[in-house]
Design an enzyme around this catalytic site. Sequence first.
Site, short mmCIF file in Angstrom:
data_model
loop_
_atom_site.label_atom_id
_atom_site.label_comp_id
_atom_site.label_asym_id
_atom_site.label_seq_id
_atom_site.Cartn_x
_atom_site.Cartn_y
_atom_site.Cartn_z
N TYR A 15 3.26 -8.75 -24.48
CA TYR A 15 3.10 -7.32 -24.75
C TYR A 15 4.49 -6.67 -24.76
O TYR A 15 5.15 -6.56 -23.75
CB TYR A 15 2.19 -6.63 -23.72
CG TYR A 15 0.79 -7.19 -23.63
CD1 TYR A 15 0.24 -7.96 -24.66
CD2 TYR A 15 -0.01 -6.94 -22.52
CE1 TYR A 15 -1.04 -8.47 -24.57
CE2 TYR A 15 -1.31 -7.45 -22.43
CZ TYR A 15 -1.80 -8.22 -23.45
OH TYR A 15 -3.08 -8.74 -23.36
N HIS A 60 -2.42 -17.62 -22.13
CA HIS A 60 -2.91 -16.59 -23.06
C HIS A 60 -3.75 -17.19 -24.20
O HIS A 60 -4.78 -16.63 -24.60
CB HIS A 60 -1.71 -15.81 -23.61
CG HIS A 60 -2.00 -14.38 -23.94
ND1 HIS A 60 -1.05 -13.40 -23.87
CD2 HIS A 60 -3.13 -13.76 -24.35
CE1 HIS A 60 -1.59 -12.23 -24.22
NE2 HIS A 60 -2.84 -12.43 -24.52
N SER A 92 -10.72 -5.99 -24.21
CA SER A 92 -11.19 -5.05 -25.24
C SER A 92 -12.64 -4.62 -25.00
O SER A 92 -13.47 -4.67 -25.93
CB SER A 92 -11.01 -5.64 -26.65
OG SER A 92 -9.66 -6.00 -26.86
N PRO A 93 -12.96 -4.19 -23.78
CA PRO A 93 -14.35 -3.84 -23.47
C PRO A 93 -14.83 -2.59 -24.21
O PRO A 93 -16.04 -2.35 -24.29
CB PRO A 93 -14.31 -3.58 -21.95
CG PRO A 93 -12.90 -3.19 -21.66
CD PRO A 93 -12.07 -4.00 -22.61
N LEU A 94 -13.88 -1.82 -24.76
CA LEU A 94 -14.24 -0.63 -25.54
C LEU A 94 -14.15 -0.91 -27.03
O LEU A 94 -14.07 0.02 -27.84
CB LEU A 94 -13.32 0.54 -25.17
CG LEU A 94 -13.25 0.88 -23.66
CD1 LEU A 94 -12.17 1.92 -23.38
CD2 LEU A 94 -14.62 1.39 -23.18
N GLY A 95 -14.14 -2.19 -27.40
CA GLY A 95 -14.04 -2.54 -28.82
C GLY A 95 -12.76 -1.99 -29.43
O GLY A 95 -12.79 -1.40 -30.50
N GLY A 119 -11.25 0.53 -28.65
CA GLY A 119 -11.37 1.99 -28.77
C GLY A 119 -12.49 2.44 -29.68
O GLY A 119 -12.94 3.57 -29.61
N PHE A 120 -13.01 1.55 -30.53
CA PHE A 120 -14.02 1.95 -31.53
C PHE A 120 -15.31 2.46 -30.87
O PHE A 120 -15.91 3.44 -31.31
CB PHE A 120 -14.34 0.76 -32.44
CG PHE A 120 -15.07 1.14 -33.70
CD1 PHE A 120 -14.37 1.59 -34.81
CD2 PHE A 120 -16.46 1.06 -33.79
CE1 PHE A 120 -15.03 1.95 -35.98
CE2 PHE A 120 -17.13 1.42 -34.95
CZ PHE A 120 -16.41 1.87 -36.05
N1 LIG Z 1 -6.39 -11.96 -23.42
C1 LIG Z 1 -6.22 -11.43 -24.62
O1 LIG Z 1 -6.01 -12.14 -25.61
C2 LIG Z 1 -6.28 -9.95 -24.76
C3 LIG Z 1 -6.39 -9.34 -26.04
C4 LIG Z 1 -6.47 -7.95 -26.12
C5 LIG Z 1 -6.41 -7.19 -24.94
N2 LIG Z 1 -6.27 -7.79 -23.73
C6 LIG Z 1 -6.24 -7.01 -22.46
O2 LIG Z 1 -7.39 -6.19 -22.41
C7 LIG Z 1 -7.01 -4.84 -22.20
C8 LIG Z 1 -8.01 -3.91 -22.88
O3 LIG Z 1 -8.19 -4.26 -24.24
P1 LIG Z 1 -7.74 -3.34 -25.47
O4 LIG Z 1 -6.68 -2.40 -25.02
O5 LIG Z 1 -7.48 -4.27 -26.58
O6 LIG Z 1 -9.06 -2.58 -25.88
P2 LIG Z 1 -10.08 -1.55 -25.23
O7 LIG Z 1 -9.87 -1.45 -23.78
O8 LIG Z 1 -11.38 -1.95 -25.76
O9 LIG Z 1 -9.66 -0.18 -25.95
C9 LIG Z 1 -8.39 0.38 -25.81
C10 LIG Z 1 -8.25 1.49 -26.82
O10 LIG Z 1 -9.20 2.50 -26.56
C11 LIG Z 1 -8.58 3.76 -26.32
N3 LIG Z 1 -9.32 4.35 -25.18
C12 LIG Z 1 -9.36 3.92 -23.91
N4 LIG Z 1 -10.20 4.67 -23.17
C13 LIG Z 1 -10.69 5.62 -23.98
C14 LIG Z 1 -11.59 6.68 -23.82
N5 LIG Z 1 -12.17 6.92 -22.65
N6 LIG Z 1 -11.88 7.47 -24.90
C15 LIG Z 1 -11.31 7.23 -26.10
N7 LIG Z 1 -10.44 6.23 -26.34
C16 LIG Z 1 -10.13 5.42 -25.28
C17 LIG Z 1 -7.15 3.43 -25.99
O11 LIG Z 1 -6.29 4.46 -26.44
P3 LIG Z 1 -5.06 5.04 -25.55
O12 LIG Z 1 -4.32 3.87 -25.02
O13 LIG Z 1 -4.30 5.84 -26.51
O14 LIG Z 1 -5.73 5.84 -24.49
C18 LIG Z 1 -6.89 2.16 -26.80
O15 LIG Z 1 -6.57 2.49 -28.12
C19 LIG Z 1 -5.59 -4.77 -22.78
O16 LIG Z 1 -4.87 -3.68 -22.24
C20 LIG Z 1 -5.03 -6.09 -22.36
O17 LIG Z 1 -4.58 -6.03 -21.02
C21 LIG Z 1 -6.22 -9.16 -23.64
#
Ligand SMILES: NC(=O)c1ccc[n+]([C@@H]2O[C@H](COP(=O)([O-])OP(=O)(O)OC[C@H]3O[C@@H](n4cnc5c(N)ncnc54)[C@H](OP(=O)(O)O)[C@@H]3O)[C@@H](O)[C@H]2O)c1
Length: 325
Positions: A56, A124, A203-206, A208-209
């Site tokens: 990252y 990873h 990516s539990p929030l898809g 952000g979608f």
């Molecule tokens: N192991 C792997 O290969 C892998 C891959 C991807 C991710 N990850 C880990 O998983 C974590 C989470 O996944 P992710 O960041 O990909 O996706 P996510 O948690 O599904 O979604 C994050 C996105 O949603 C937005 N968001 C968060 N909370 C919100 C809310 N309450 N209302 C509206 N928008 C919201 C964030 O924007 P803002 O940041 O602008 O608030 C960001 O754009 C990452 O931080 C990382 O540590 C691991």
Amino acid sequence: MKHISIGELDVSRIGLGAMSMSGYYNIGDGSDEESIRTIHRAIDLGVTHIDTAEIYGPFTNEELVGRALKGRRDQVVLATKFGLVSHASGGPRVIDSHPTNVRTAVEGSLRRLGTDHIDLCYQHRVDPNTPIEDTVGALAQLVVEGKVRYIGLSEAGSATIRRAHAVHPVAALQTEYSLWTRDPEAELLPLLRELGIGFVPYSPLGHGFLTGEIRSPDDLSDDDWRKTNPRFTGDNFQRNLRIVDEVKAVATEVGSTPAQIALAWLLAQGDDIAPIPGTKRVARVEENTAADGVELSVGQIERLNNLTPAVGERHDEGNMAVIDR
Ligand SMILES: NC(=O)c1ccc[n+]([C@@H]2O[C@H](COP(=O)([O-])OP(=O)(O)OC[C@H]3O[C@@H](n4cnc5c(N)ncnc54)[C@H](OP(=O)(O)O)[C@@H]3O)[C@@H](O)[C@H]2O)c1
């Protein structure tokens, strides 16, 4: 905030992913100051599980997390990942879990995070050129040295998980899992439960979608990683909005937000599941963390289980190709 165990590791059942603090999504939005405030607010709200990775940035996200945790290091379970930077040759985005690379990566992570131990150290992506036994053997040696407490795998398939776990106990698998990515349910979750391994949905929030905040591709900046994700492109984007509308309907009924529903549904899947929603904003970490108190009825869980399936692969072709199955 309720706590659960992943393997033998105690964590708040909602964690914080730090990835979007250093790029990927709407790059240029936010600031390091707000990101650090977000990490501090998360800890104040009872979040004890912070997730970062060497790739990252690369490197800058671990530095940021390290700065934020100065004086608070002992309050959190600090998780990071190696294996997407080859220090021998190739650099960032080259898969390398050779034992020598594992050690170099971990030493670098410790330095950037400003700590003498990593609580949960993940591979990873599985390295097709290095037997998993060799990688886990190197990690087990780092456990003996006290530099790593627990080990994890990310996006590993069942056979790899079994082989790894036979060398040294695996505490957690981190893989994509959410209302629109249900793949782990068929084979992975039963295996993890058989072996006593915790599950950390990324990516539990898809991406952000599922929060309903993204209604058009124009809501994403041109250099946003999601612009290349099949679920966010072309017709798929519009078709997938149906899922968000269904989540919103449940949220309205419960009196919560779609993000909270997405997280509450994951928490309802078991006491061995610890999602790490990502955000770089204080208000959103407050919203997401409050999902700990959202209760869904059996009927609401059933409706969410039956959401319209997502259209499009969860990653582009290149990223799908490096996922171990
Ligand atoms: N192991 C792997 O290969 C892998 C891959 C991807 C991710 N990850 C880990 O998983 C974590 C989470 O996944 P992710 O960041 O990909 O996706 P996510 O948690 O599904 O979604 C994050 C996105 O949603 C937005 N968001 C968060 N909370 C919100 C809310 N309450 N209302 C509206 N928008 C919201 C964030 O924007 P803002 O940041 O602008 O608030 C960001 O754009 C990452 O931080 C990382 O540590 C691991």
